[in-house]
Design a protein around this motif. Structure first.
Motif, mmCIF file in Angstrom:
data_model
loop_
_atom_site.group_PDB
_atom_site.id
_atom_site.type_symbol
_atom_site.label_atom_id
_atom_site.label_comp_id
_atom_site.label_asym_id
_atom_site.label_seq_id
_atom_site.Cartn_x
_atom_site.Cartn_y
_atom_site.Cartn_z
ATOM 1 N N VAL A 33 -7.569 8.286 9.356
ATOM 2 C CA VAL A 33 -7.173 7.975 7.979
ATOM 3 C C VAL A 33 -5.798 8.557 7.672
ATOM 4 C CG1 VAL A 33 -7.728 8.363 5.541
ATOM 5 C CG2 VAL A 33 -9.537 7.760 7.147
ATOM 6 N N VAL A 34 -5.546 9.789 8.144
ATOM 7 C CA VAL A 34 -4.241 10.409 7.900
ATOM 8 C C VAL A 34 -3.141 9.622 8.586
ATOM 9 C CG1 VAL A 34 -2.832 12.462 8.341
ATOM 10 C CG2 VAL A 34 -5.155 12.719 7.491
ATOM 11 N N TRP A 35 -3.353 9.229 9.842
ATOM 12 C CA TRP A 35 -2.355 8.421 10.551
ATOM 13 C C TRP A 35 -2.170 7.059 9.880
ATOM 14 C CZ3 TRP A 35 -4.656 10.201 15.797
ATOM 15 C CH2 TRP A 35 -3.919 11.305 16.267
ATOM 16 N N SER A 36 -3.249 6.504 9.353
ATOM 17 C CA SER A 36 -3.129 5.233 8.632
ATOM 18 C C SER A 36 -2.249 5.413 7.402
ATOM 19 C CB SER A 36 -4.520 4.741 8.212
ATOM 20 O OG SER A 36 -5.356 4.531 9.333
ATOM 21 N N GLY A 37 -2.433 6.533 6.714
ATOM 22 C CA GLY A 37 -1.617 6.816 5.537
ATOM 23 C C GLY A 37 -0.145 6.952 5.854
ATOM 24 N N SER A 38 0.177 7.318 7.105
ATOM 25 C CA SER A 38 1.586 7.480 7.458
ATOM 26 C C SER A 38 2.314 6.144 7.441
ATOM 27 C CB SER A 38 1.725 8.138 8.838
ATOM 28 O OG SER A 38 1.296 7.258 9.871
ATOM 29 N N PHE A 39 1.607 5.046 7.779
ATOM 30 C CA PHE A 39 2.230 3.725 7.699
ATOM 31 C C PHE A 39 2.538 3.366 6.251
ATOM 32 C CE2 PHE A 39 -0.104 3.183 11.791
ATOM 33 C CZ PHE A 39 0.999 2.942 12.589
ATOM 34 N N VAL A 40 1.618 3.728 5.343
ATOM 35 C CA VAL A 40 1.834 3.467 3.922
ATOM 36 C C VAL A 40 2.988 4.322 3.397
ATOM 37 C CG1 VAL A 40 0.779 3.548 1.619
ATOM 38 C CG2 VAL A 40 -0.590 2.846 3.602
ATOM 39 N N ALA A 41 3.019 5.599 3.792
ATOM 40 C CA ALA A 41 4.106 6.478 3.359
ATOM 41 C C ALA A 41 5.450 5.991 3.900
ATOM 42 C CB ALA A 41 3.837 7.914 3.823
ATOM 43 N N THR A 42 5.455 5.543 5.154
ATOM 44 C CA THR A 42 6.681 5.012 5.755
ATOM 45 C C THR A 42 7.180 3.797 4.990
ATOM 46 O OG1 THR A 42 6.091 5.821 7.956
ATOM 47 C CG2 THR A 42 7.653 3.997 7.845
ATOM 48 N N ARG A 43 6.265 2.898 4.669
ATOM 49 C CA ARG A 43 6.639 1.687 3.924
ATOM 50 C C ARG A 43 7.112 2.048 2.522
ATOM 51 N NH1 ARG A 43 8.946 -1.681 2.473
ATOM 52 N NH2 ARG A 43 8.507 -3.891 2.126
ATOM 53 N N ASP A 44 6.507 3.059 1.925
ATOM 54 C CA ASP A 44 6.825 3.440 0.551
ATOM 55 C C ASP A 44 8.246 3.981 0.418
ATOM 56 O OD1 ASP A 44 6.167 3.875 -2.218
ATOM 57 O OD2 ASP A 44 5.967 6.004 -1.758
ATOM 58 N N MET A 45 8.718 4.735 1.435
ATOM 59 C CA MET A 45 10.050 5.335 1.326
ATOM 60 C C MET A 45 11.107 4.556 2.097
ATOM 61 S SD MET A 45 9.740 8.748 3.724
ATOM 62 C CE MET A 45 8.848 8.735 5.274
ATOM 63 N N ALA A 46 10.735 3.355 2.586
ATOM 64 C CA ALA A 46 11.658 2.578 3.412
ATOM 65 C C ALA A 46 12.945 2.234 2.673
ATOM 66 C CB ALA A 46 10.974 1.301 3.887
ATOM 67 N N ASP A 47 12.861 2.008 1.357
ATOM 68 C CA ASP A 47 14.040 1.591 0.599
ATOM 69 C C ASP A 47 14.881 2.763 0.096
ATOM 70 O OD1 ASP A 47 13.286 -1.077 0.892
ATOM 71 O OD2 ASP A 47 12.026 -1.015 -0.903
ATOM 72 N N SER A 48 14.387 3.984 0.257
ATOM 73 C CA SER A 48 15.101 5.135 -0.296
ATOM 74 C C SER A 48 15.572 6.141 0.746
ATOM 75 C CB SER A 48 14.216 5.857 -1.327
ATOM 76 O OG SER A 48 12.952 6.175 -0.768
ATOM 77 N N VAL A 49 14.967 6.147 1.936
ATOM 78 C CA VAL A 49 15.352 7.091 2.994
ATOM 79 C C VAL A 49 15.644 6.301 4.265
ATOM 80 C CG1 VAL A 49 14.730 9.151 4.300
ATOM 81 C CG2 VAL A 49 13.798 8.811 1.999
ATOM 82 N N PRO A 50 16.871 6.342 4.797
ATOM 83 C CA PRO A 50 17.188 5.644 6.050
ATOM 84 C C PRO A 50 16.248 6.090 7.168
ATOM 85 C CG PRO A 50 19.200 6.376 4.983
ATOM 86 C CD PRO A 50 18.068 6.993 4.219
ATOM 87 N N PRO A 51 15.831 5.169 8.043
ATOM 88 C CA PRO A 51 14.836 5.480 9.067
ATOM 89 C C PRO A 51 15.135 6.715 9.911
ATOM 90 C CG PRO A 51 15.211 3.126 8.996
ATOM 91 C CD PRO A 51 16.213 3.744 8.063
#
Length: 305
Positions: A33-51
């Motif tokens: 579940v925690v690793w799954s949340g990392s995909f959501v967190a990654t998508r959430d900050m995609a527009d504000s933090v360069p990869p």
């Protein structure tokens, strides 16, 4: 009476074994579940933090998070780490620096649900590595892997078998390849190298590998503003996805074994889809549900021995 007491103390009861197995499953589920949340967190900050910047700070945070538990072992095994530095560096490149950068890059142009489902098919690539290494797959495993691959192609083709893949899906394919390469390398990990020492060394080396790209990104793209919307996801992927999840997963494997823990891992696409719906408002349609069933069913067949 003494003999009975000794037997009772030395032999785990059925209830005790069942309780330990239940704890192992819960720990594996926590990591998933925690690793799954990392995909959501990654998508959430995609527009504000360069990869590259996001991944660099992820590993800085992760190294600081595990340092209280791992630094002593790493220092004690520093000579061993130097001896196997080539292996550790290659594992770091695929599993820490490259894989996570590709995931964050994918998050710019594809959904969290797609990211999770494409990653769930990474065992297909792992099986191909095993076949190249001389391992026989068998008819059942081959069919399962082909079924999972079909599900992935259908998913990224938006319900058709056309090859009109989005950029984010292609980045995610690269991430799956990198993760599979890392997993294949782990089979060669020196047994004498401690898990905690290996973990913190890869975190630190990963940050060092990314440092030049990070400097270029800051110079060209500029830095990002530290707000609740950027710091929160970074802390999540750094502390929870990179530290807590690894500890939970390693403990789960020690209790119930890698095979049973791996079955829980295949719930990841379902977790990602659910979290994406709740936190990002991403809808999962019938076509995605069909692809999810094909991928999960295929991987479940392909991973059985």
């Amino acid at each position: 009476m003494d003999r009975v007491r000794t037997v009772e103390q030395g032999t785990p009861t059925a209830a005790g074994k069942k309780g330990a197995a239940g704890l192992g499953v819960l720990l594996a589920l926590l990591a998933t579940v925690v690793w799954s949340g990392s995909f959501v967190a990654t998508r959430d900050m995609a527009d504000s933090v360069p990869p590259v910047q996001a991944v660099f700070w992820r590993w800085i945070i992760a190294a600081l998070a595990v340092a209280p538990f791992a630094a002593r072992q790493a220092w004690q095994q520093r000579a061993l780490i130097r001896r196997h530095l080539g292996f550790v560096s290659l594992a770091t490149l695929f599993g820490v620096a490259l894989y996570n950068t590709l995931v964050h890059q994918a998050g710019l142009t594809t959904s969290a649900s797609n990211m999770g489902m494409i990653m769930a098919a990474s065992p297909v690539i792992m099986a191909l590595y095993a076949r190249l290494g001389g391992e026989r797959l068998g008819a059942r495993r081959t069919f399962g892997l082909l079924l999972a691959a079909f599900g992935v192609l259908l998913l990224v083709g938006d319900g058709s078998l056309g090859f009109d893949f989005g950029a984010g899906d292609l980045w995610m394919f690269g991430a799956a390849l990198s993760f599979a390469s890392y997993s294949a390398l782990l089979k060669r990990k020196p047994a004498e190298l401690g898990g905690l020492a290996f973990l913190i060394t890869t975190f630190v080396l990963g940050a060092l590998m990314l440092a030049p790209a990070y400097a270029v990104s800051v110079a060209v793209q500029g830095g990002f503003e530290v707000t609740a919307g950027t710091a929160g996801p970074l802390l999540y992927v750094g502390v929870f996805s990179s530290a807590v999840a690894f500890f939970a997963w390693n403990k789960a494997i020690s209790v119930i074994g890698a095979a049973r823990a791996g079955v829980v891992y295949y719930l990841q696409p379902v977790c990602v889809a659910g979290l994406g719906l709740l936190l990002l408002g991403e809808r999962t349609g019938p076509a995605q549900l069909l692809c999810m069933a094909l991928i999960l069913g295929g991987v479940a067949l392909g991973s059985r021995r």
